[in-house]
Scaffold this motif. Structure first.
Motif, PDB file in Angstrom:
ATOM      1  N   GLY A   1     -24.258 -77.346  11.659  1.00  0.00           N
ATOM      2  CA  GLY A   1     -24.693 -76.994  11.845  1.00  0.00           C
ATOM      3  C   GLY A   1     -25.669 -76.947  13.136  1.00  0.00           C
ATOM      4  O   GLY A   1     -26.747 -76.736  13.591  1.00  0.00           O
ATOM      5  N   GLY A   2     -25.892 -78.482  13.591  1.00  0.00           N
ATOM      6  CA  GLY A   2     -27.205 -79.265  14.562  1.00  0.00           C
ATOM      7  C   GLY A   2     -28.153 -79.326  13.660  1.00  0.00           C
ATOM      8  O   GLY A   2     -28.132 -79.879  12.540  1.00  0.00           O
ATOM      9  N   ARG A   3     -28.550 -80.480  14.087  1.00  0.00           N
ATOM     10  CA  ARG A   3     -30.105 -80.649  14.247  1.00  0.00           C
ATOM     11  C   ARG A   3     -31.516 -80.074  14.282  1.00  0.00           C
ATOM     12  O   ARG A   3     -32.691 -79.922  13.955  1.00  0.00           O
ATOM     13  N   ASP A   4     -31.132 -78.877  15.273  1.00  0.00           N
ATOM     14  CA  ASP A   4     -31.938 -77.883  15.666  1.00  0.00           C
ATOM     15  C   ASP A   4     -31.985 -76.801  14.326  1.00  0.00           C
ATOM     16  O   ASP A   4     -31.191 -76.737  14.330  1.00  0.00           O
ATOM     17  N   LEU A   5     -33.068 -76.383  13.991  1.00  0.00           N
ATOM     18  CA  LEU A   5     -32.804 -74.839  12.623  1.00  0.00           C
ATOM     19  C   LEU A   5     -32.531 -73.362  13.907  1.00  0.00           C
ATOM     20  O   LEU A   5     -31.758 -73.138  13.427  1.00  0.00           O
ATOM     21  N   ASP A   6     -32.795 -73.656  15.308  1.00  0.00           N
ATOM     22  CA  ASP A   6     -32.367 -72.422  15.906  1.00  0.00           C
ATOM     23  C   ASP A   6     -31.233 -72.644  16.195  1.00  0.00           C
ATOM     24  O   ASP A   6     -29.991 -71.486  15.955  1.00  0.00           O
ATOM     25  N   ALA A   7     -29.941 -73.256  16.807  1.00  0.00           N
ATOM     26  CA  ALA A   7     -28.948 -74.119  16.967  1.00  0.00           C
ATOM     27  C   ALA A   7     -27.944 -73.737  15.478  1.00  0.00           C
ATOM     28  O   ALA A   7     -27.047 -73.137  15.558  1.00  0.00           O
ATOM     29  N   ALA A   8     -28.773 -73.972  14.609  1.00  0.00           N
ATOM     30  CA  ALA A   8     -27.822 -73.133  13.268  1.00  0.00           C
ATOM     31  C   ALA A   8     -27.631 -72.314  12.868  1.00  0.00           C
ATOM     32  O   ALA A   8     -26.515 -71.524  12.656  1.00  0.00           O
ATOM     33  N   ARG A   9     -28.919 -71.450  12.974  1.00  0.00           N
ATOM     34  CA  ARG A   9     -28.403 -70.244  13.029  1.00  0.00           C
ATOM     35  C   ARG A   9     -28.165 -69.475  13.639  1.00  0.00           C
ATOM     36  O   ARG A   9     -27.310 -68.446  13.148  1.00  0.00           O
ATOM     37  N   ALA A  10     -27.528 -69.262  14.833  1.00  0.00           N
ATOM     38  CA  ALA A  10     -26.867 -69.654  16.254  1.00  0.00           C
ATOM     39  C   ALA A  10     -25.228 -69.628  15.477  1.00  0.00           C
ATOM     40  O   ALA A  10     -24.728 -68.125  15.848  1.00  0.00           O
ATOM     41  N   LYS A  11     -25.117 -71.236  15.315  1.00  0.00           N
ATOM     42  CA  LYS A  11     -24.021 -70.855  14.862  1.00  0.00           C
ATOM     43  C   LYS A  11     -23.263 -69.977  13.222  1.00  0.00           C
ATOM     44  O   LYS A  11     -22.092 -69.689  13.383  1.00  0.00           O
ATOM     45  N   ALA A  12     -24.580 -70.297  12.860  1.00  0.00           N
ATOM     46  CA  ALA A  12     -24.440 -68.970  11.328  1.00  0.00           C
ATOM     47  C   ALA A  12     -24.150 -68.248  11.381  1.00  0.00           C
ATOM     48  O   ALA A  12     -22.867 -67.186  10.804  1.00  0.00           O
ATOM     49  N   ALA A  13     -24.894 -67.457  12.194  1.00  0.00           N
ATOM     50  CA  ALA A  13     -24.729 -65.703  13.085  1.00  0.00           C
ATOM     51  C   ALA A  13     -22.886 -66.042  13.529  1.00  0.00           C
ATOM     52  O   ALA A  13     -22.309 -64.647  13.030  1.00  0.00           O
ATOM     53  N   ASP A  14     -22.708 -66.653  14.181  1.00  0.00           N
ATOM     54  CA  ASP A  14     -21.140 -67.167  15.033  1.00  0.00           C
ATOM     55  C   ASP A  14     -20.012 -67.109  14.070  1.00  0.00           C
ATOM     56  O   ASP A  14     -19.608 -65.670  13.778  1.00  0.00           O
ATOM     57  N   ILE A  15     -20.474 -67.604  12.672  1.00  0.00           N
ATOM     58  CA  ILE A  15     -19.413 -67.129  10.941  1.00  0.00           C
ATOM     59  C   ILE A  15     -19.745 -66.155  11.195  1.00  0.00           C
ATOM     60  O   ILE A  15     -18.873 -65.383  10.036  1.00  0.00           O
ATOM     61  N   ALA A  16     -20.720 -65.520  10.954  1.00  0.00           N
ATOM     62  CA  ALA A  16     -20.913 -64.290   9.696  1.00  0.00           C
ATOM     63  C   ALA A  16     -20.138 -62.992  10.479  1.00  0.00           C
ATOM     64  O   ALA A  16     -19.594 -62.354  10.078  1.00  0.00           O
ATOM     65  N   ALA A  17     -20.790 -63.561  11.731  1.00  0.00           N
ATOM     66  CA  ALA A  17     -19.525 -62.537  12.671  1.00  0.00           C
ATOM     67  C   ALA A  17     -18.134 -62.440  12.636  1.00  0.00           C
ATOM     68  O   ALA A  17     -17.520 -61.761  12.290  1.00  0.00           O
TER      69      ALA A  17
END
Length: 102
Positions: A46-62
């Protein structure tokens, strides 16, 4: 296995069906884990940043939500029945003939 997203560690956050795990070491990467539509476990960085990990997780979830729409769990028989019930040939656009439906 704790600390690396193993069975005993808990996700920092869950976005849809995607779990976000903290880095195993300082300066490490967040891990994203989910169960794919085929039932297999999947994971990625998800990357080194929590916000970037959240964004990538949201893309996968969508993507999972789109792929698991109402027809995702339909049987072949149900899909075939819907196809015939629409009543039009995909090739000509005209209604099905009685002999074709039979």
């Amino acid at each position: 296995m704790s600390g690396r997203g193993g069975p005993r560690s808990r996700p920092v956050e869950v976005v849809g069906e995607v779990a976000v795990f903290a880095p195993a070491s300082p300066g490490g990467y967040f891990r994203l884990r989910w169960t794919g539509l085929d039932g297999r476990r999947a994971d990625t960085s998800g990357g080194r940043d929590l916000d970037a990990a959240r964004a990538k997780a949201a893309d996968i979830a969508a993507g999972l939500a789109r792929a698991a729409g109402p027809q995702a769990a339909a049987t072949l028989d149900e899909l075939f029945t819907r196809y015939l019930d629409e009543g039009r040939s995909p090739y000509t656009g005209r209604p099905w003939k009685r002999s074709t439906r039979t």
